[in-house]
Design a protein around this motif. Sequence first.
Motif, mmCIF file in Angstrom:
data_model
loop_
_atom_site.group_PDB
_atom_site.id
_atom_site.type_symbol
_atom_site.label_atom_id
_atom_site.label_comp_id
_atom_site.label_asym_id
_atom_site.label_seq_id
_atom_site.Cartn_x
_atom_site.Cartn_y
_atom_site.Cartn_z
ATOM 1 N N HIS A 1 0.864 -1.186 0.000
ATOM 2 C CA HIS A 1 0.000 0.000 0.000
ATOM 3 C C HIS A 1 0.896 1.229 0.000
ATOM 4 C CE1 HIS A 1 -2.796 3.078 1.529
ATOM 5 N NE2 HIS A 1 -3.745 2.316 1.028
ATOM 6 N N ASP A 2 0.643 2.126 -0.931
ATOM 7 C CA ASP A 2 1.504 3.310 -1.040
ATOM 8 C C ASP A 2 0.850 4.567 -0.476
ATOM 9 O OD1 ASP A 2 -0.408 3.912 -2.915
ATOM 10 O OD2 ASP A 2 1.002 4.355 -4.537
ATOM 11 N N GLY A 3 -0.258 4.395 0.224
ATOM 12 C CA GLY A 3 -0.993 5.538 0.755
ATOM 13 C C GLY A 3 -2.187 5.911 -0.084
ATOM 14 N N SER B 1 -0.196 -9.125 -5.584
ATOM 15 C CA SER B 1 0.395 -9.997 -6.605
ATOM 16 C C SER B 1 0.611 -11.384 -6.016
ATOM 17 C CB SER B 1 1.750 -9.454 -7.090
ATOM 18 O OG SER B 1 1.626 -8.177 -7.671
ATOM 19 N N GLN B 2 0.697 -12.356 -6.895
ATOM 20 C CA GLN B 2 1.095 -13.708 -6.524
ATOM 21 C C GLN B 2 2.522 -13.918 -7.020
ATOM 22 O OE1 GLN B 2 -0.964 -15.664 -4.733
ATOM 23 N NE2 GLN B 2 -2.619 -14.178 -4.842
ATOM 24 N N ASN C 1 4.986 -4.365 -13.307
ATOM 25 C CA ASN C 1 3.980 -4.600 -12.285
ATOM 26 C C ASN C 1 3.843 -3.331 -11.438
ATOM 27 O OD1 ASN C 1 2.610 -5.383 -9.891
ATOM 28 N ND2 ASN C 1 3.399 -7.471 -10.018
ATOM 29 N N PRO C 2 2.636 -2.790 -11.276
ATOM 30 C CA PRO C 2 2.472 -1.566 -10.468
ATOM 31 C C PRO C 2 3.024 -1.702 -9.052
ATOM 32 C CG PRO C 2 0.458 -2.062 -11.675
ATOM 33 C CD PRO C 2 1.367 -3.247 -11.866
ATOM 34 N N LYS D 1 9.523 0.714 -4.800
ATOM 35 C CA LYS D 1 10.504 1.786 -4.992
ATOM 36 C C LYS D 1 10.173 3.002 -4.132
ATOM 37 C CE LYS D 1 12.277 2.633 -9.009
ATOM 38 N NZ LYS D 1 12.445 2.994 -10.443
ATOM 39 N N ALA D 2 8.899 3.164 -3.792
ATOM 40 C CA ALA D 2 8.475 4.296 -2.962
ATOM 41 C C ALA D 2 8.607 3.984 -1.472
ATOM 42 C CB ALA D 2 7.034 4.668 -3.289
#
Length: 207
Positions: A30-32, A38-39, A62-63, A69-70
């Motif tokens: 969760h990025d906020g 994902s599997q 993949n998102p 990265k964040a």
Amino acid sequence: MANKHPIPVSEPSILLEIINQYPLATVITHDGDSVEISQLPVVVKMKEDGKFFIQGHLSTRNPQWRHLKAGATMVLVFNGPNTYINSSWYKVNDVSTWNYISVQAEGLPELVDNHEGLLDILKATTTLANRLYKDQWDFYIPDDLKNEADLINSIGGFSLEPKKLSGKFKLSQSKSLEDQNRIIKELSLRDDENSKLIAKFMSDNIK
């Protein structure tokens, strides 16, 4: 359908055994703003001091890679065997339920975005698959990924030292010894692998 008191399990050696047997993790970040799920197959890397890391890889398209990265926190869920428990098996009829094995790992992963580190994860994943399954595969990098930059741009890796590792084993522990033995017998008569595996877990842990 009742879900009666799964037993918390915290012994790392038991939980890591489940992860090694069922390495396809449900990965949640969760990025906020958004949640990504994902599997992904993962591998456990042990250190000499007894600590360990859980490592995996994913496409950089993949998102979820953007989340990592964040600096997003990661939750990994490992689902072991599970099966339906028919209440007619009990000495006194009760509600039916579901028995299962589940492990969760949580923490802040480190990115693995260098060529050597990515190759190590990919090779370890292949070694794990060859250990779990009879059909073998020799590790191979396709021609379009043999260039180091192409591999790094296409695949992202992560290494997670869990801040929290926990498990829940629901194996009819709240039932009487007589009922547990009856459940084991009935599960053993089924044809599906999940039922037989839960029967074995129950046999190994019966009290």
